[in-house]
Write a protein that holds these residues in place. Structure first.
Motif, PDB file in Angstrom:
ATOM      1  N   LEU A 143       0.823  -1.201   0.000  1.00 42.12           N
ATOM      2  CA  LEU A 143       0.000   0.000   0.000  1.00 42.12           C
ATOM      3  C   LEU A 143       0.861   1.257   0.000  1.00 42.12           C
ATOM      4  O   LEU A 143       0.579   2.227  -0.722  1.00 42.12           O
ATOM      5  N   GLU A 144       1.925   1.239   0.769  1.00 44.67           N
ATOM      6  CA  GLU A 144       2.824   2.392   0.814  1.00 44.67           C
ATOM      7  C   GLU A 144       3.446   2.644  -0.559  1.00 44.67           C
ATOM      8  O   GLU A 144       3.588   3.797  -0.991  1.00 44.67           O
ATOM      9  N   GLN A 152      -4.496   6.691  -5.299  1.00 45.71           N
ATOM     10  CA  GLN A 152      -5.365   6.255  -4.234  1.00 45.71           C
ATOM     11  C   GLN A 152      -5.492   4.735  -4.347  1.00 45.71           C
ATOM     12  O   GLN A 152      -5.120   4.153  -5.364  1.00 45.71           O
ATOM     13  N   ALA A 153      -6.020   4.097  -3.305  1.00 45.73           N
ATOM     14  CA  ALA A 153      -5.971   2.633  -3.284  1.00 45.73           C
ATOM     15  C   ALA A 153      -7.316   2.020  -2.913  1.00 45.73           C
ATOM     16  O   ALA A 153      -8.129   2.611  -2.199  1.00 45.73           O
ATOM     17  N   CYS A 154      -7.524   0.805  -3.400  1.00 47.51           N
ATOM     18  CA  CYS A 154      -8.689   0.012  -3.015  1.00 47.51           C
ATOM     19  C   CYS A 154      -8.267  -1.451  -3.007  1.00 47.51           C
ATOM     20  O   CYS A 154      -7.196  -1.808  -3.505  1.00 47.51           O
ATOM     21  N   PRO A 171      -6.312   6.462   4.717  1.00 45.08           N
ATOM     22  CA  PRO A 171      -5.532   6.694   5.939  1.00 45.08           C
ATOM     23  C   PRO A 171      -6.459   7.043   7.090  1.00 45.08           C
ATOM     24  O   PRO A 171      -7.622   7.415   6.879  1.00 45.08           O
ATOM     25  N   PRO A 172      -5.989   6.905   8.341  1.00 44.77           N
ATOM     26  CA  PRO A 172      -6.866   7.134   9.498  1.00 44.77           C
ATOM     27  C   PRO A 172      -7.563   8.487   9.478  1.00 44.77           C
ATOM     28  O   PRO A 172      -8.699   8.609   9.956  1.00 44.77           O
ATOM     29  N   GLU A 173      -6.896   9.515   8.917  1.00 43.83           N
ATOM     30  CA  GLU A 173      -7.506  10.843   8.903  1.00 43.83           C
ATOM     31  C   GLU A 173      -8.440  11.045   7.704  1.00 43.83           C
ATOM     32  O   GLU A 173      -9.071  12.092   7.572  1.00 43.83           O
ATOM     33  N   PRO A 183      -6.426   0.648   6.461  1.00 44.53           N
ATOM     34  CA  PRO A 183      -5.653  -0.592   6.313  1.00 44.53           C
ATOM     35  C   PRO A 183      -5.616  -1.416   7.591  1.00 44.53           C
ATOM     36  O   PRO A 183      -5.689  -2.648   7.560  1.00 44.53           O
ATOM     37  N   GLN A 184      -5.511  -0.724   8.731  1.00 42.17           N
ATOM     38  CA  GLN A 184      -5.456  -1.432  10.005  1.00 42.17           C
ATOM     39  C   GLN A 184      -6.759  -2.187  10.273  1.00 42.17           C
ATOM     40  O   GLN A 184      -6.753  -3.331  10.746  1.00 42.17           O
TER      41      GLN A 184
END
Length: 333
Positions: A143-144, A152-154, A171-173, A183-184
């Motif tokens: 992902l990084e 952007q990612a899916c 991302p968390p924000e 991701p987490q």
């Protein structure tokens, strides 16, 4: 001629209705079977029957063979357990029953695997940046790398339907939605060292295009492109020769016969990239047929008679289309 469509999605109602509309000579008797007593597909069929439940795959194939013989079926268009039925095609043909399939037995199940299709089409059509994930612990590094390239990612399973398992990775924000996840949080749903194969992909934010098209042993016959609106439930029957060229490349690569659906979506720069190929009619095929090209009927005629000499209308494009609900009477159970 007696044509059998076994257990299918509800879209088979549209397919059968379109075939009956095109069959002005009434050549075809359409048979629909399903496990449910009240299935919408029955309303468009000439005959219907319930299927047994709980059979193993081999037992279901055997039931299909016995049903086809008993009902004097001449052409069998399988949906449920299609892979196993196509693999057993010789048993049906020995009893005079032709089995329709968009691809041969080794290829058909693989067409459902998005990663396999991507691998086979590399360099042939535009593809989203992607990485295959089998171990959830590999996600952060992959992902990084994707984010570092400005994408952007899916993520989605390599084998799924109707978008099941698709999530945009944020991302968390980032802003949350029903189809987004951090991701987490995704990794927490997939503990351990292994998971069902997933594709980590460049997220494509633009318009989606659905191409309903016909193939003849890999030769492109005809097709209609539907461009889906981003803001309304309408679609445009689009003039998109580039997408038809890409569709033709897929048909040739996999030696497709009959009706399939191929989906593309625009990247952040407006370039359409391949999403997937569906080896069946699409849920929106009736909208494509508003172009004047009755794709299910032509597919059946092509399978039965061959495409040589089959008149193929020129599609009317530039039409804005949509679907509305309709009421039907179901036959007695």
């Amino acid at each position: 001629m007696r044509i059998w469509f076994n257990r299918h999605f509800e879209l088979v109602y549209r397919v059968l209705r379109l075939i009956r509309e095109g069959d002005v000579e009434q050549r075809f008797t359409l048979i629909c079977t399903h496990k449910h007593r009240y299935f919408v597909g029955y309303a468009a069929a000439h005959e219907h029957a319930r299927e047994p439940e709980g059979l193993s795959t081999p037992d279901y194939v055997q039931w299909c063979l016995e049903f086809a013989v008993a009902q004097r079926v001449e052409v069998f268009h399988p949906a449920h357990e299609a892979n196993a039925i196509v693999a057993a095609r010789a048993q049906f043909e020995a009893r005079g029953i032709r089995v329709i399939s968009v691809a041969d037995a080794p290829t058909l199940p693989r067409l459902h695997n998005k990663a396999w299709v991507y691998h086979k089409m590399a360099g042939r059509v535009p593809l989203a940046a992607s990485t295959l994930i089998r171990d959830p612990r590999d996600l952060p590094a992959a992902l990084e790398q994707l984010w570092s390239q400005g994408f952007q990612a899916c993520i989605k399973p390599t084998v799924s339907i109707y978008g099941k398992g698709f999530y945009r990775l944020m991302p968390p924000e980032g802003q949350r939605s029903r189809r987004s996840i951090t991701p987490q949080a995704w990794m927490a749903r997939h503990p351990g060292r292994r998971c069902a194969s997933q594709m980590l992909l460049e997220y494509l934010p633009g318009h989606e295009f659905s191409v309903d098209c016909l193939g003849d042993a890999g030769r492109f016959v005809t097709g209609v492109v539907r461009k889906k609106s981003l803001t309304t439930p309408t679609q445009l029957l689009d003039r998109a020769p580039g997408l038809l060229t890409h569709a033709a490349s897929l048909l040739e690569r996999f030696r497709i016969s009959g009706l399939v659906n191929i989906q593309f979506k625009e990247d952040q720069h407006g370039e359409p990239k391949l999403l997937e190929i569906n080896p069946r009619a699409s849920g929106g095929v009736a909208m494509s047929c508003l172009s004047g090209v009755n794709l299910p009927y032509l597919a059946l005629c092509g399978a039965v008679d061959g495409y040589a000499g089959l008149p193929i209308p020129t599609p009317r494009l530039g039409l804005r289309v949509t679907e509305v609900g309709m009421s039907v009477v179901l036959p007695h159970g």
